[in-house]
Design a protein around this motif. Structure first.
Motif, mmCIF file in Angstrom:
data_model
loop_
_atom_site.group_PDB
_atom_site.id
_atom_site.type_symbol
_atom_site.label_atom_id
_atom_site.label_comp_id
_atom_site.label_asym_id
_atom_site.label_seq_id
_atom_site.Cartn_x
_atom_site.Cartn_y
_atom_site.Cartn_z
ATOM 1 N N THR A 14 0.776 -1.234 0.000
ATOM 2 C CA THR A 14 0.000 0.000 0.000
ATOM 3 C C THR A 14 0.807 1.284 0.000
ATOM 4 N N TRP A 77 4.722 4.739 -4.292
ATOM 5 C CA TRP A 77 3.282 4.496 -4.313
ATOM 6 C C TRP A 77 2.720 4.785 -2.934
ATOM 7 N N THR A 78 1.562 5.442 -2.920
ATOM 8 C CA THR A 78 0.843 5.731 -1.680
ATOM 9 C C THR A 78 -0.526 5.087 -1.818
ATOM 10 N N GLY A 79 -1.416 5.408 -0.938
ATOM 11 C CA GLY A 79 -2.763 4.865 -1.047
ATOM 12 C C GLY A 79 -3.534 5.382 -2.240
ATOM 13 N N THR A 80 -3.023 6.442 -2.912
ATOM 14 C CA THR A 80 -3.774 7.044 -4.010
ATOM 15 C C THR A 80 -2.975 7.319 -5.282
ATOM 16 N N VAL A 81 -1.645 7.436 -5.210
ATOM 17 C CA VAL A 81 -0.879 7.829 -6.410
ATOM 18 C C VAL A 81 0.412 7.025 -6.602
ATOM 19 N N ASN A 95 1.918 12.024 -10.033
ATOM 20 C CA ASN A 95 0.739 11.726 -9.212
ATOM 21 C C ASN A 95 -0.366 11.010 -9.993
ATOM 22 N N ALA A 97 -3.012 8.039 -10.828
ATOM 23 C CA ALA A 97 -3.943 7.278 -9.984
ATOM 24 C C ALA A 97 -3.415 5.883 -9.654
ATOM 25 N N ASN A 99 -4.693 2.339 -7.366
ATOM 26 C CA ASN A 99 -5.907 1.781 -6.760
ATOM 27 C C ASN A 99 -5.785 1.537 -5.261
ATOM 28 N N GLY A 100 -4.603 1.788 -4.685
ATOM 29 C CA GLY A 100 -4.448 1.733 -3.235
ATOM 30 C C GLY A 100 -3.802 0.487 -2.678
#
Length: 135
Positions: A14, A77-81, A95, A97, A99-100
């Motif tokens: 994640t 990678w982060t929870g959103t990007v 940044n 997208a 999917n988390g």
């Protein structure tokens, strides 16, 4: 060649940063770092540039990589990007997208489920956090 590792204790699905020095051969494509079972890519290469794939999103980060030249390359990678970097510079599109959750089943370094990476990979480092401008 490719190497496979368990994900537990080695990588987070994640959030994280992966850094590696890549020396591509002529016409190099393939997966440098990814999931060994579900064909997800933390950092791969197509003829158009670096690529990531989380099972839903499949951005290509446009960058030129000359054969037999070594590049300091990273992915975050982060929870959103997603983000990809070459020598500390964020490669467009920034940044993108995510999917988390990569939902890894195993960690693979080099090669891919469909072939070789045709590149040398060294000094691979994986961090359980997003580093700013990794290089």
């Amino acid at each position: 060649d490719s190497l496979a590792y368990a994900t537990a204790g080695n990588i987070s699905s994640t959030i994280g940063t992966a850094y590696m020095e890549i020396t591509p051969e002529a016409n190099a494509t393939g997966i440098f770092l990814g999931d060994s079972g579900a064909n997800k890519t933390i950092l791969g290469m197509t003829s158009s540039g670096l690529q990531m794939y989380d099972g839903t999103n499949n951005p290509t980060f446009t960058v030129s990589m000359t054969p037999v030249v070594t590049y300091n390359t990273a992915a975050t990678w982060t929870g959103t990007v997603f983000n990809a970097y070459q020598t500390g510079v964020n490669i467009a599109p920034a940044n993108t997208a995510f999917n988390g959750n990569f939902s890894f089943t195993g960690l693979q370094v080099g090669g891919s489920l469909v072939g070789q990476a045709w590149s040398s990979i060294k000094n691979l480092k994986i961090y359980p956090a997003v580093l700013a401008n990794p290089h």
